[in-house]
Motif scaffolding. Structure first.
Motif, PDB file in Angstrom:
ATOM      1  N   GLU A 321       0.805  -1.221   0.000  1.00  0.00           N
ATOM      2  CA  GLU A 321       0.000   0.000   0.000  1.00  0.00           C
ATOM      3  C   GLU A 321       0.838   1.270   0.000  1.00  0.00           C
ATOM      4  O   GLU A 321       0.523   2.226  -0.736  1.00  0.00           O
ATOM      5  CB  GLU A 321      -0.971  -0.003   1.182  1.00  0.00           C
ATOM      6  CG  GLU A 321      -1.950   1.160   1.182  1.00  0.00           C
ATOM      7  CD  GLU A 321      -2.714   1.304  -0.144  1.00  0.00           C
ATOM      8  OE1 GLU A 321      -2.887   2.451  -0.601  1.00  0.00           O
ATOM      9  OE2 GLU A 321      -3.117   0.264  -0.711  1.00  0.00           O
ATOM     10  N   PRO A 322       1.916   1.358   0.819  1.00  0.00           N
ATOM     11  CA  PRO A 322       2.741   2.577   0.744  1.00  0.00           C
ATOM     12  C   PRO A 322       3.307   2.812  -0.647  1.00  0.00           C
ATOM     13  O   PRO A 322       3.384   3.954  -1.115  1.00  0.00           O
ATOM     14  CB  PRO A 322       3.852   2.294   1.763  1.00  0.00           C
ATOM     15  CG  PRO A 322       3.261   1.330   2.729  1.00  0.00           C
ATOM     16  CD  PRO A 322       2.377   0.452   1.888  1.00  0.00           C
ATOM     17  N   ASP A 327       3.609   5.807  -5.649  1.00  0.00           N
ATOM     18  CA  ASP A 327       3.580   5.753  -7.109  1.00  0.00           C
ATOM     19  C   ASP A 327       2.522   6.702  -7.674  1.00  0.00           C
ATOM     20  O   ASP A 327       2.759   7.405  -8.669  1.00  0.00           O
ATOM     21  CB  ASP A 327       3.284   4.327  -7.589  1.00  0.00           C
ATOM     22  CG  ASP A 327       4.434   3.362  -7.368  1.00  0.00           C
ATOM     23  OD1 ASP A 327       5.490   3.795  -6.884  1.00  0.00           O
ATOM     24  OD2 ASP A 327       4.260   2.161  -7.671  1.00  0.00           O
ATOM     25  N   ALA A 328       1.352   6.713  -7.044  1.00  0.00           N
ATOM     26  CA  ALA A 328       0.272   7.580  -7.521  1.00  0.00           C
ATOM     27  C   ALA A 328       0.653   9.046  -7.398  1.00  0.00           C
ATOM     28  O   ALA A 328       0.342   9.861  -8.281  1.00  0.00           O
ATOM     29  CB  ALA A 328      -1.010   7.298  -6.734  1.00  0.00           C
ATOM     30  N   SER A 355       7.958   5.422  -8.007  1.00  0.00           N
ATOM     31  CA  SER A 355       7.775   6.677  -7.262  1.00  0.00           C
ATOM     32  C   SER A 355       8.916   7.648  -7.504  1.00  0.00           C
ATOM     33  O   SER A 355       9.389   8.317  -6.586  1.00  0.00           O
ATOM     34  CB  SER A 355       7.624   6.375  -5.777  1.00  0.00           C
ATOM     35  OG  SER A 355       8.647   5.506  -5.318  1.00  0.00           O
ATOM     36  N   THR A 356       9.366   7.741  -8.768  1.00  0.00           N
ATOM     37  CA  THR A 356      10.428   8.672  -9.128  1.00  0.00           C
ATOM     38  C   THR A 356       9.896   9.706 -10.124  1.00  0.00           C
ATOM     39  O   THR A 356       8.901   9.471 -10.810  1.00  0.00           O
ATOM     40  CB  THR A 356      11.632   7.967  -9.775  1.00  0.00           C
ATOM     41  OG1 THR A 356      11.259   7.461 -11.065  1.00  0.00           O
ATOM     42  CG2 THR A 356      12.126   6.821  -8.906  1.00  0.00           C
ATOM     43  N   CYS A 357      10.580  10.830 -10.186  1.00  0.00           N
ATOM     44  CA  CYS A 357      10.264  11.851 -11.170  1.00  0.00           C
ATOM     45  C   CYS A 357      11.572  12.463 -11.658  1.00  0.00           C
ATOM     46  O   CYS A 357      12.360  12.971 -10.850  1.00  0.00           O
ATOM     47  CB  CYS A 357       9.363  12.940 -10.570  1.00  0.00           C
ATOM     48  SG  CYS A 357       8.999  14.287 -11.731  1.00  0.00           S
ATOM     49  N   HIS A 408       3.139  11.739   0.931  1.00  0.00           N
ATOM     50  CA  HIS A 408       2.699  12.810   0.032  1.00  0.00           C
ATOM     51  C   HIS A 408       1.200  12.666  -0.240  1.00  0.00           C
ATOM     52  O   HIS A 408       0.684  11.553  -0.372  1.00  0.00           O
ATOM     53  CB  HIS A 408       3.474  12.765  -1.288  1.00  0.00           C
ATOM     54  CG  HIS A 408       4.859  13.328  -1.182  1.00  0.00           C
ATOM     55  ND1 HIS A 408       5.945  12.570  -0.808  1.00  0.00           N
ATOM     56  CD2 HIS A 408       5.331  14.590  -1.378  1.00  0.00           C
ATOM     57  CE1 HIS A 408       7.032  13.334  -0.791  1.00  0.00           C
ATOM     58  NE2 HIS A 408       6.690  14.559  -1.130  1.00  0.00           N
ATOM     59  N   THR A 409       0.540  13.798  -0.319  1.00  0.00           N
ATOM     60  CA  THR A 409      -0.895  13.844  -0.569  1.00  0.00           C
ATOM     61  C   THR A 409      -1.148  14.644  -1.847  1.00  0.00           C
ATOM     62  O   THR A 409      -0.284  15.404  -2.297  1.00  0.00           O
ATOM     63  CB  THR A 409      -1.630  14.535   0.588  1.00  0.00           C
ATOM     64  OG1 THR A 409      -1.168  15.898   0.677  1.00  0.00           O
ATOM     65  CG2 THR A 409      -1.369  13.812   1.912  1.00  0.00           C
ATOM     66  N   PRO A 410      -2.343  14.504  -2.438  1.00  0.00           N
ATOM     67  CA  PRO A 410      -2.657  15.322  -3.608  1.00  0.00           C
ATOM     68  C   PRO A 410      -2.512  16.819  -3.328  1.00  0.00           C
ATOM     69  O   PRO A 410      -2.058  17.576  -4.198  1.00  0.00           O
ATOM     70  CB  PRO A 410      -4.105  14.947  -3.921  1.00  0.00           C
ATOM     71  CG  PRO A 410      -4.232  13.539  -3.417  1.00  0.00           C
ATOM     72  CD  PRO A 410      -3.397  13.510  -2.168  1.00  0.00           C
TER      73      PRO A 410
END
Length: 435
Positions: A321-322, A327-328, A355-357, A408-410
């Motif tokens: 889940e984390p 990732d999202a 989960s990278t950018c 992190h959150t939206p």
């Protein structure tokens, strides 16, 4: 230290006691670094009280976010007993069992003091098992700062990016492009290559992605030629999936190097791998009078307070889940950056796996480009972007790349995107960004 220290005053003090005023070369920054006092979730605050949205996350170690309560509580409880005694303890067995369950390559586990130490040990094991001194590594991939694998870590350079590394050592390292046919040629031409090292994400945690199917192809080639295949999953381990990229993609190496997320974001690392190779570390199974055949020590290997925090993290990370949340949020960040770039007519794009950018400027595709071409971007652009974001309250991990966490959150991502918007506008106005 004064009653009201500033980032500038701490930097001046640091310069009097440390070379360059830093304990890690990538923390160096002009006119001075920021000095972080506390961090929680996806945010952190410097000594002056300024808040930052954190996309560095302990050099990608804090997948659960900074100061996760479960990890903090486990460490605090262990500190009431002992942080470290230099003895065996039950926690290291539980932690090793978690890795054995999660990672397909983990027949057996040996803990180390860091990610760099894990790659040092894995290479020693590869050489001992293969009986061959040379190692083949991929151009631009990073495996820590030690001498044996430093050559080739700077993309496009066949020399180590440091003084003090002996030619006698670098001569044992063969640097190859991420191309199976070229690697096959190197193996055929040099029978002294016994070990192959690959950063499972591609160079620099995926800023230079591996070609499609590469991991399975290198697995097949290593099996065919009898080489020891080592995946460096120091960043991908538990970040790409609960069992790393090897579990996600169904490709099992002979050995795997781990650190960062796998320690719950605490100092430490591990090597996991095939039982017959890992048996070389067993003091109870001597070979040629050597017990163990492969020597490995390390004062702080699997220190109890690290093991306690890691176990607490394993219980959360094993669910997946984390990773799904992180990732999202990375996907939201990449899409948002691309929208902002389009808004300002910036010639570039954001991309990345898991989960990278990563951001590339000056083109619309990196297909067919070398690691050196992808990683070499104008210094004024890199510093302008990093400094512009930092001044507005966003901290990247390195260069033009970053990672996200489950904290992190939206709302935080959208706040960060507004800061990217302002920074792009400013850099375009200055003529630093190509449009």
């Amino acid at each position: 230290m004064s009653e009201n220290p500033t980032n500038a005053s701490l930097s001046a003090w640091a310069h009097s006691v440390m070379p360059g005023g830093v304990s890690h070369e990538l923390r160096f920054r002009k006119p001075h670094p920021i000095y972080i006092e506390r961090a929680l979730g996806a945010e952190k605050w410097d000594i002056e009280g300024r808040r930052y949205i954190d996309f560095k996350l302990g050099a990608a170690s804090q997948l659960l976010g900074n100061s996760h309560p479960a990890v903090m509580e486990a460490v605090a409880q262990q500190l009431t007993k002992t942080p470290y005694s230099g003895d065996c303890h039950a926690l290291e067995i539980t932690w090793a069992e978690w890795l054995q369950k999660l990672f397909p390559s983990a027949d057996l586990v040996r803990f180390t003091g860091s990610g760099t130490e894990s790659t040092m040990l894995a290479l020693r094991l590869g050489r001992a098992f293969s009986g061959k001194d040379k190692v083949l590594r991929i151009d631009g991939h990073f495996h820590g700062w030690h001498d044996m694998l430093l050559k080739g870590s700077k993309p496009g350079a066949n020399t180590p990016p440091s003084l003090g590394v002996s030619a006698a050592i670098t001569d044992l390292t063969v640097v190859a492009p991420p191309a199976i046919d070229a690697i096959r040629d190197y193996l055929e031409q040099d029978p002294q290559i016994g070990t192959i090292f690959v950063e499972a994400s591609g160079a620099n945690y995926g800023s230079v992605p591996l070609p499609d199917g590469f991991l399975q192809q290198i697995r097949d080639l290593a099996t065919e030629t009898g080489k020891v295949l080592i995946f460096d999953e120091v960043i991908t381990g538990l970040r790409w999936s609960p069992g790393g990229r090897q579990a996600r993609d169904g490709v099992t190496p002979d050995l795997t190097t781990l650190a960062k997320v796998v320690t719950g974001g605490l100092p430490g690392g591990a090597v996991v791998g095939r039982a017959d190779i890992m048996a070389l570390l067993d003091p109870g199974k001597p070979i040629d009078g050597l017990a163990p055949p492969v020597s490995h020590k390390g004062t702080f290997n699997a220190a109890p307070m690290v093991a306690a925090g890691a176990i607490a993290a394993m219980e959360l990370l094993s669910t997946g889940e984390p990773q799904r949340q992180a990732d999202a949020m990375a996907d939201r960040l990449r899409n948002g950056i691309n929208e902002k770039m389009g808004k300002h007519g910036v010639k570039g794009f954001a991309y990345g796996d898991s989960s990278t950018c990563h951001m590339f400027f000056g083109g619309t595709s990196i297909d067919g480009m070398s690691a050196a071409e992808i990683r070499t971007q104008p210094a004024t652009l890199v510093s302008g972007l990093r400094n512009g974001l930092l001044e507005r309250g966003v901290d990247l991990m390195s260069f033009t790349s970053c990672v996200t966490s489950s904290a992190h959150t939206p709302e935080l991502i959208d706040e960060a995107l507004e800061i990217f918007d302002e920074t792009f506008a400013d850099l375009a106005h200055q003529g630093i960004l190509s449009t």
